[in-house]
Motif scaffolding. Structure first.
Motif, PDB file in Angstrom:
ATOM      1  N   ALA A 216       6.704  -4.262   3.090  1.00 53.47           N
ATOM      2  CA  ALA A 216       5.639  -4.445   4.085  1.00 53.47           C
ATOM      3  C   ALA A 216       6.214  -4.974   5.391  1.00 53.47           C
ATOM      4  CB  ALA A 216       4.581  -5.400   3.545  1.00 53.47           C
ATOM      5  N   VAL A 217       7.150  -5.919   5.282  1.00 52.56           N
ATOM      6  CA  VAL A 217       7.750  -6.478   6.497  1.00 52.56           C
ATOM      7  C   VAL A 217       8.496  -5.387   7.261  1.00 52.56           C
ATOM      8  CG1 VAL A 217       9.490  -8.077   7.365  1.00 52.56           C
ATOM      9  CG2 VAL A 217       7.918  -8.796   5.560  1.00 52.56           C
ATOM     10  N   LEU A 218       9.340  -4.671   6.520  1.00 52.57           N
ATOM     11  CA  LEU A 218      10.146  -3.632   7.156  1.00 52.57           C
ATOM     12  C   LEU A 218       9.264  -2.545   7.766  1.00 52.57           C
ATOM     13  CD1 LEU A 218      13.060  -2.895   7.624  1.00 52.57           C
ATOM     14  CD2 LEU A 218      13.087  -1.698   5.435  1.00 52.57           C
ATOM     15  N   THR A 219       8.274  -2.101   6.987  1.00 49.32           N
ATOM     16  CA  THR A 219       7.396  -1.032   7.476  1.00 49.32           C
ATOM     17  C   THR A 219       6.621  -1.486   8.703  1.00 49.32           C
ATOM     18  OG1 THR A 219       7.075  -0.444   5.171  1.00 49.32           O
ATOM     19  CG2 THR A 219       5.694   0.674   6.755  1.00 49.32           C
ATOM     20  N   ALA A 220       6.075  -2.705   8.635  1.00 53.35           N
ATOM     21  CA  ALA A 220       5.284  -3.186   9.763  1.00 53.35           C
ATOM     22  C   ALA A 220       6.154  -3.277  11.007  1.00 53.35           C
ATOM     23  CB  ALA A 220       4.678  -4.551   9.437  1.00 53.35           C
ATOM     24  N   PHE A 221       7.407  -3.697  10.825  1.00 54.10           N
ATOM     25  CA  PHE A 221       8.302  -3.809  11.968  1.00 54.10           C
ATOM     26  C   PHE A 221       8.560  -2.432  12.592  1.00 54.10           C
ATOM     27  CE2 PHE A 221      12.690  -3.785  13.621  1.00 54.10           C
ATOM     28  CZ  PHE A 221      12.533  -4.710  14.642  1.00 54.10           C
ATOM     29  N   ILE A 222       8.984  -1.483  11.749  1.00 52.73           N
ATOM     30  CA  ILE A 222       9.327  -0.156  12.275  1.00 52.73           C
ATOM     31  C   ILE A 222       8.097   0.548  12.843  1.00 52.73           C
ATOM     32  CG2 ILE A 222      10.184   2.123  11.651  1.00 52.73           C
ATOM     33  CD1 ILE A 222      11.903   0.770   9.536  1.00 52.73           C
TER      34      ILE A 222
END
Ligand SMILES: Nc1ncnc2c1ncn2[C@@H]1O[C@H](COP(=O)(O)OP(=O)(O)OP(=O)(O)O)[C@@H](O)[C@H]1O
Ligand SMILES: [Mg+2]
Lengths: 350, 589
Positions: free
Chosen positions: B405-411
């Motif tokens: 979720a963190v990675l996806t939200a960032f990208i």
């Protein structure tokens, strides 16, 4: 019974009302619309204009009352069977159809033969000056052009009653005046009965044979533009149509006691008078009448053809006067007297 | 004199260049996403495709394709896959359309309420619903009892039937179809149908000639998405189908996890991808790809397809009108108002049945899963909570989902901002790029990644799963973030700038606070996506790194134990809570 009504009555509304859940959108109203007339429904936002129009078109079910068109009760007739055309404020053009297909739609619904459809669509396009744009998508047209398509689509099947809900609301001032002329011309040429909704009183005055002024889901007054302007029957009407100076108060031995002082009443003023109305052009400054109110000039605005003067009276009351532009300037703070000819005053009873 | 005239045009010429630099500036934020997708989507997929065209010796060879198309079993599997996917798509459209139509006609408040019941089965994922069907449709299950009480003799074999498989695939995909169809229905101007009525059309004509064609973009997009998802889908055929219902997905699992036959897996994936691309291109040809995103164009398509479409619709309208007129005569008026809500509500109830049925099953007393359960006990809850296999898997799922979720939200956050702020060609290319993982079947992504990770040592690692989950959850999160930023009134940022805020301050005090709902929703949906994802976890986890869905899958293949119901209940709970939070946070356009 309905056969007994006046033969020139196109549409007759009796006790028609609409209630949504518990909100009353339209209280029971009566209205007669004559064949071939252009009647505007005028009124502030939320006064029930759209509701009345929707009841006439059959788009919403009536709560009480009935609707007679050409002597036939149409209260419960399905929408598509009424001989009515509606022009929507948002135009409601079908985006998946071309301009030509949009205009052909009502004819197809009526199973008109294809070759006749073609000639009638061509005529309608020519009538609104869009012969070149038939194969375009409605989305590719300007607001004014879309308005014309909507008009053509409504005219093409020659409904005998046309309802228009603020059709010019989305157009700019210039285009609106052009379209007003267009509607007047079409009205003349087709002889259709038109009911036209607007909340712009100038538009109503410019267009209508008669105006029906609505307020709070009720009809306040119906009359020609001249009657509405010159003989308003209520404070609301006087205030809504044109610029007016209204003094409300109570009758006291032949005079009206108001915040601005005692005002004379003529002998024929009704006993239950509650307000006096005088139009700005009828106010006399520094006149020679036997009575007058004292005031001071607050503001004087030059507007080309006329000058508008605002005068402060006693009791925080202010009064607007229209004077010919050529008359001498009035400086701020100047003390004046105001009066008017009793014949120009209107006595309002509600 | 000549001096001034020569500097003036030069000064003017810099103005547009500045502007262009600005738009490149913001679209550059999509670069991390682009890089991510090149490394983790394009390269893995292309290298797997490349592998399938190599012989044992590494030279170009079509031998694997000859082998594949030469064996009847593979052909059968292909036929199964496409026929199941096609029939399920048709079912989704036929039953999903009335639901979406019904939803679109509700007032805002009741619609939001009703949408929960469509979204809940959407987010609970495919696994749970299909487990549930196993129990409900079993020989001694409740469905059979109902049928018998209605007079059927022997219990029917509901499981391991093609019809059941098609039904359950459609059931799984239906919420996706509904959610895809709804926006374009809501976008239809509400005055058009009344307008057509005043122009003299009967109710049925209004529907078929005005509303239906205008709702087509959503319906066709739904058809495309459902079909593409269904051809890579293996859960239902594996759980509810018999040997004759084997589909490509199962074949891929077998070839990769059991035989490590990467070349054949590559060939199968290549073919899946090719078919998908053909469908996408065909779709683009006929409808224009932009209609997937609901973009309306001012240009009307023309030509034979449009004419034919209109003719067909006119014919349908005529028939439908004749039928409805006949009934109207019998009933004394157009009294069909109840029909649509009835069909829609029944459909939604059927969507909910398997989800809701799980709750009591987790508290049953007997040592096998049954519905309705007998007795009340917490023993299966206890087994679940005390078994290290299950708790490990649950914890792993949690932190993988969090990282994803963190990675996806960032990208997606950067990309969404970049695309929302640019209106150049690069913007729409970036948009397409972010949507790619939705168009490439998940199973192809999973196999490609497994192959890729095997080569670089990330196979069977948590990082591998996190990266894979990020790839597949990007499109949904990106769309949420993008619509949030698109709905944002950027004039407020300009106003803040004129009031003396620098770019960072504007972002911190204006943009982020105003868009936070959408960003939070994006984050939660990224989490949800990862939390109940099975395909990637199965291929990339390599059987060593068990996520909760993978553990459940293994359990159901071995034995359908009530522990499974307990685990499912936990998933259902987590999903419901998060999804409620996400929906509440998400701004309404
Ligand atoms: N579908 C509805 N449900 C509930 N109340 C309604 C509905 N339609 C109209 N009303 C209410 O009825 C009243 C009259 O509405 P109507 O639309 O007729 O006003 P209007 O004169 O056309 O106003 P406007 O100039 O803003 O268009 C309003 O108070 C409105 O809130
Ligand atoms: Mg209105």
């Amino acid at each position: 019974m309905s056969n007994m009504s006046n033969p020139t009555t196109k549409l007759s509304i009796r006790g028609l009302s609409k209630t949504y859940n518990k909100t009353v959108a339209l209280q029971p109203v009566d209205l007669e619309v004559k064949t071939g007339e252009l009647l505007t429904l005028l009124g502030p936002s939320g006064s029930g204009k759209t509701t009345l129009l929707q009841l006439i078109s059959g788009l919403v079910d009536v709560t009480t009352g009935n609707l007679v068109i050409d002597g036939v009760d149409q209260t419960d007739a399905p929408v598509h069977q009424r001989d009515i055309g509606v022009v929507f404020q948002s135009y409601a053009l079908f985006p998946h159809l071309t301009v030509r297909e949009n205009i052909a739609f009502p004819l197809q619904m009526r199973k008109v033969p294809a070759d006749e459809i073609k000639t009638r669509v061509d005529d309608a396009l020519a009538m609104v000056g869009l012969a070149h744009a038939g194969d375009r998508s409605p989305r590719a047209l300007s607001g004014g052009q879309q308005q014309r398509v909507a008009l053509a689509r409504c005219l093409v099947y020659r409904p005998s009653v046309i309802l228009m809900d603020e059709p010019l609301g989305a157009l700019d001032r210039k285009l609106r005046e052009v379209m007003q002329d267009e509607i007047k011309r079409i009205h003349r040429e087709t002889g259709a009965t038109i009911i036209f909704v607007t909340h712009d009183q100038e538009e109503a005055l410019a267009l209508s044979d008669r105006i029906c002024l609505m307020n709070n889901g009720q009809i306040e007054q119906v009359g020609t533009p001249r009657e509405m302007y010159e003989a308003p029957q209520s404070v609301f009407v006087a205030d809504f149509i044109g610029v007016s100076n209204i003094f409300s108060g109570t009758v006291e031995n032949g005079q009206l006691r108001t915040d601005a002082g005692l005002l004379p009443l003529s002998a024929d003023a009704p006993a239950e008078t509650c307000a006096v109305m005088i139009r700005p052009e009828d106010v006399i400054l520094n006149g020679t009448a036997s009575w007058a109110l004292k005031g001071t000039v607050v503001e004087s605005t030059y507007a080309g053809s006329e000058t508008r003067v605002t005068i402060a009276l006693d009791g925080d009351k202010s009064l607007i006067v229209r004077r010919p532009a050529k008359s001498e300037d009035m400086a701020r703070g100047l003390a004046v007297t105001v009066s008017w000819d009793q014949a120009h005053a209107r006595y309002l009873t509600k | 004199m000549s001096n001034t005239t020569s500097t003036l045009p030069a000064g003017q010429a810099t103005a547009p260049r500045d502007k262009r630099r600005f738009s490149i500036d913001s679209i550059a934020l999509a670069a991390p996403g682009g890089l991510f997708l090149i490394v983790l989507l394009a390269i893995p997929t292309l290298s797997l495709i490349g592998l399938s065209f190599q012989g044992m010796d590494g030279a170009f060879s079509l031998s694997i394709y000859e082998q594949m198309f030469g064996a009847k079993i593979y052909i059968d599997v292909l036929v199964n896959t496409f026929s199941i996917a096609f029939q399920a798509t048709v079912l989704c459209l036929v039953f999903g359309y009335p639901v979406a139509y019904w939803l679109s006609r509700l007032e805002n408040r009741p619609r939001r309420f009703a949408m929960w019941f469509v979204l809940l089965p959407f987010w609970t994922g495919a696994l749970l619903k299909n487990f549930s069907w196993i129990v409900l449709l079993a020989r001694n299950g409740i469905a059979n009892s109902v049928l018998q009480s209605m007079g059927m003799e022997a219990p029917a074999d509901l499981l391991y039937q093609r019809t059941t498989v098609i039904f359950a695939v459609a059931h799984t995909m239906m919420p996706l179809a509904i959610m895809t169809m709804l926006p374009s229905m809501l976008a239809v101007d509400r005055t058009l149908v009344p307008a057509s009525r005043t122009l003299g059309s009967k109710p049925m004509q209004s529907f078929w000639r005005v509303f239906f064609p205008l709702s087509m973009p959503g319906a066709t997009a739904a058809g495309l998405l459902v079909f593409v998802s269904a051809i890579g889908f293996f859960i239902t055929p594996q759980l509810l189908g018999g040997p004759r219902d084997t589909v490509i997905g199962q074949l891929l699992i077998q070839q990769v996890t059991q035989m490590l036959n990467w070349r054949l897996a590559g060939a199968i994936a290549t073919m899946l991808l090719a078919v998908t691309l053909i469908f996408v291109l065909l779709y683009d040809r006929v409808f224009g790809i932009s209609s997937v995103t609901g973009g309306a164009s001012a240009k009307l398509s023309s030509g034979p397809v449009r004419d034919f479409g209109h003719r067909v619709l006119n014919l349908i309208a005529m028939i439908a009108t004749a039928i409805s007129e006949a009934f109207a005569k019998v009933l004394g008026g157009y009294r069909f108002g109840w029909l649509l809500p009835t069909v829609a509500i029944i459909t939604v109830l059927v969507l909910l049945i398997p989800v809701v049925a799980f709750i009591p099953m987790a508290f049953g007393e007997s040592s096998f899963l049954e519905f309705p359960p007998r007795g009340l006990s917490f023993r299966w809850m206890e087994t679940y909570l005390t078994s290290p296999v299950w708790t490990d898997a649950t914890l792993r799922s949690f932190y993988i989902a969090l990282a994803c979720a963190v990675l996806t939200a960032f990208i997606a956050g950067l990309g969404g901002y970049g695309v929302a702020r640019s209106n150049g060609k690069l913007g729409s290319i970036a948009f397409m790029g972010f949507m790619l993982p939705m168009i490439v079947p998940n199973i192809v992504i999973a196999v490609s990644l497994a192959y890729f990770f095997a080569n670089i040592g990330l196979l069977a690692t948590d990082i591998g799963i996190i990266l894979g989950h990020t790839v597949v959850s990007l499109p949904v999160v990106f769309i949420i973030v993008l619509t949030t930023f698109k709905a944002h009134d950027w004039r407020l940022d300009q106003a803040a700038a004129t009031l003396g805020a620098n770019r960072f301050q504007v972002l911190r005090h204006i943009t982020l606070p105003m868009c936070q709902g959408g960003l939070i929703a994006g984050f939660l949906f990224g989490f949800l996506h990862s939390f109940d994802e099975l395909t990637i976890a199965m291929f990339v986890g390599g059987g060593l790194r068990q996520t909760l869905p993978k553990q459940m899958w293994d359990d159901v293949i071995l034995s359908v134990s009530p522990t499974l119901a307990a685990a499912s209940l936990v998933v259902l709970l987590v999903v419901t809570v998060l999804f409620v939070l996400a929906e509440v946070a998400r701004p309404r356009a």
